[in-house]
Scaffold this motif. Structure first.
Motif, PDB file in Angstrom:
ATOM      1  N   SER A  90       0.829  -1.204   0.000  1.00 22.60           N
ATOM      2  CA  SER A  90       0.000   0.000   0.000  1.00 22.60           C
ATOM      3  C   SER A  90       0.860   1.249   0.000  1.00 22.60           C
ATOM      4  CB  SER A  90      -0.923   0.019   1.223  1.00 22.60           C
ATOM      5  OG  SER A  90      -1.846  -1.041   1.148  1.00 22.60           O
ATOM      6  N   GLN A  91       1.930   1.221   0.776  1.00 25.26           N
ATOM      7  CA  GLN A  91       2.827   2.366   0.838  1.00 25.26           C
ATOM      8  C   GLN A  91       3.458   2.624  -0.532  1.00 25.26           C
ATOM      9  OE1 GLN A  91       6.355   1.992   3.287  1.00 25.26           O
ATOM     10  NE2 GLN A  91       6.257   4.151   3.850  1.00 25.26           N
ATOM     11  N   GLU A  92       3.841   1.570  -1.214  1.00 25.46           N
ATOM     12  CA  GLU A  92       4.439   1.726  -2.545  1.00 25.46           C
ATOM     13  C   GLU A  92       3.423   2.301  -3.526  1.00 25.46           C
ATOM     14  OE1 GLU A  92       7.281   2.215  -5.093  1.00 25.46           O
ATOM     15  OE2 GLU A  92       7.648   1.495  -3.066  1.00 25.46           O
ATOM     16  N   GLU A  93       2.178   1.874  -3.423  1.00 25.27           N
ATOM     17  CA  GLU A  93       1.122   2.417  -4.285  1.00 25.27           C
ATOM     18  C   GLU A  93       0.929   3.906  -4.024  1.00 25.27           C
ATOM     19  OE1 GLU A  93      -2.284  -0.059  -3.565  1.00 25.27           O
ATOM     20  OE2 GLU A  93      -1.359  -1.797  -4.518  1.00 25.27           O
ATOM     21  N   VAL A  94       0.952   4.301  -2.767  1.00 23.09           N
ATOM     22  CA  VAL A  94       0.811   5.722  -2.422  1.00 23.09           C
ATOM     23  C   VAL A  94       2.013   6.505  -2.940  1.00 23.09           C
ATOM     24  CG1 VAL A  94       0.771   7.380  -0.510  1.00 23.09           C
ATOM     25  CG2 VAL A  94      -0.714   5.368  -0.456  1.00 23.09           C
ATOM     26  N   ARG A  95       3.192   5.949  -2.809  1.00 24.26           N
ATOM     27  CA  ARG A  95       4.392   6.638  -3.314  1.00 24.26           C
ATOM     28  C   ARG A  95       4.322   6.827  -4.822  1.00 24.26           C
ATOM     29  NH1 ARG A  95       8.911   3.635   0.450  1.00 24.26           N
ATOM     30  NH2 ARG A  95       8.686   5.022   2.237  1.00 24.26           N
ATOM     31  N   GLY A 138       1.287  21.305  -2.726  1.00 24.46           N
ATOM     32  CA  GLY A 138       2.397  21.138  -1.791  1.00 24.46           C
ATOM     33  C   GLY A 138       1.933  20.580  -0.457  1.00 24.46           C
ATOM     34  N   ALA A 139       0.786  21.079   0.016  1.00 22.29           N
ATOM     35  CA  ALA A 139       0.243  20.589   1.285  1.00 22.29           C
ATOM     36  C   ALA A 139      -0.135  19.113   1.174  1.00 22.29           C
ATOM     37  CB  ALA A 139      -0.978  21.416   1.688  1.00 22.29           C
ATOM     38  N   TYR A 140      -0.709  18.733   0.029  1.00 20.04           N
ATOM     39  CA  TYR A 140      -1.087  17.337  -0.170  1.00 20.04           C
ATOM     40  C   TYR A 140       0.151  16.441  -0.224  1.00 20.04           C
ATOM     41  CZ  TYR A 140      -3.609  13.302  -2.012  1.00 20.04           C
ATOM     42  OH  TYR A 140      -4.157  12.057  -2.180  1.00 20.04           O
ATOM     43  N   GLN A 141       1.185  16.906  -0.876  1.00 24.87           N
ATOM     44  CA  GLN A 141       2.436  16.146  -0.937  1.00 24.87           C
ATOM     45  C   GLN A 141       3.035  15.962   0.451  1.00 24.87           C
ATOM     46  OE1 GLN A 141       5.081  17.947  -3.790  1.00 24.87           O
ATOM     47  NE2 GLN A 141       3.467  18.027  -5.344  1.00 24.87           N
ATOM     48  N   TRP A 173       2.369  10.747   6.033  1.00 28.07           N
ATOM     49  CA  TRP A 173       1.729   9.448   6.144  1.00 28.07           C
ATOM     50  C   TRP A 173       2.751   8.341   5.891  1.00 28.07           C
ATOM     51  CZ3 TRP A 173       1.216   5.479   2.604  1.00 28.07           C
ATOM     52  CH2 TRP A 173       0.379   4.439   2.971  1.00 28.07           C
ATOM     53  N   SER A 174       3.552   8.507   4.868  1.00 28.61           N
ATOM     54  CA  SER A 174       4.563   7.511   4.533  1.00 28.61           C
ATOM     55  C   SER A 174       5.575   7.359   5.670  1.00 28.61           C
ATOM     56  CB  SER A 174       5.268   7.884   3.227  1.00 28.61           C
ATOM     57  OG  SER A 174       6.143   6.874   2.818  1.00 28.61           O
ATOM     58  N   ILE A 212       5.523   2.251  11.641  1.00 32.09           N
ATOM     59  CA  ILE A 212       4.695   1.064  11.888  1.00 32.09           C
ATOM     60  C   ILE A 212       5.398  -0.190  11.397  1.00 32.09           C
ATOM     61  CG2 ILE A 212       2.542  -0.093  11.224  1.00 32.09           C
ATOM     62  CD1 ILE A 212       1.267   2.764  11.209  1.00 32.09           C
ATOM     63  N   THR A 213       5.933  -0.147  10.184  1.00 33.33           N
ATOM     64  CA  THR A 213       6.600  -1.346   9.648  1.00 33.33           C
ATOM     65  C   THR A 213       7.864  -1.671  10.448  1.00 33.33           C
ATOM     66  OG1 THR A 213       7.686  -0.038   7.910  1.00 33.33           O
ATOM     67  CG2 THR A 213       5.655  -1.165   7.317  1.00 33.33           C
ATOM     68  N   LYS A 214       8.541  -0.648  10.943  1.00 36.02           N
ATOM     69  CA  LYS A 214       9.717  -0.894  11.795  1.00 36.02           C
ATOM     70  C   LYS A 214       9.285  -1.607  13.076  1.00 36.02           C
ATOM     71  CE  LYS A 214      13.141   1.510  14.554  1.00 36.02           C
ATOM     72  NZ  LYS A 214      13.323   2.725  15.318  1.00 36.02           N
TER      73      LYS A 214
END
Length: 116
Positions: free
Chosen positions: A36-41, A57-60, A66-67, A73-75
């Motif tokens: 999911s993270q890769e899809e968002v990236r 810019g704010a959305y980025q 989030w990433s 979380i993954t750590k």
């Protein structure tokens, strides 16, 4: 619902099995999160070129934040998986030591029985 104790000799095996189930569940979750993270990236990369201005810019920044949280979380999931692996190794070692002690005791009893 009663809490009937497990039969003798099954607790260690059951605990190891539960560790393995937990490890596999965490592994599956971690894999899904990374996907999911890769899809968002990938989406974020496309938006960087197509979406400008302050709101872009704010959305980025929002997606980058989030990433970053996903990385945390993954750590943490990875640390939990490592802990389950360590626990499993300790359990197997303890089980081996217990078995060896029982076998030694059994041989001692055999020798004692021959002497009597």
């Amino acid at each position: 619902m009663s809490n009937t104790p497990a039969p003798p000799g099954n607790l260690q095996t059951s605990s190891q099995s539960e560790n393995q189930k937990g490890y596999h569940a965490l592994s599956t979750v971690q894999s899904g999160i990374k996907q999911s993270q890769e899809e968002v990236r990938t989406t974020m990369s496309g938006l960087i070129h197509a979406y400008g201005g302050q709101d872009g810019g704010a959305y980025q920044r929002l997606l980058a934040d989030w990433s970053g949280q996903v990385d945390i979380i993954t750590k943490n999931i990875n640390q939990m998986m490592e802990q389950l692996q360590e626990t499993g190794m300790l359990q197997r070692g303890l089980q081996g030591q217990t078995t060896a002690t029982i076998e030694t005791s059994s041989r001692s009893n055999d020798v004692l029985a021959q002497l009597i």
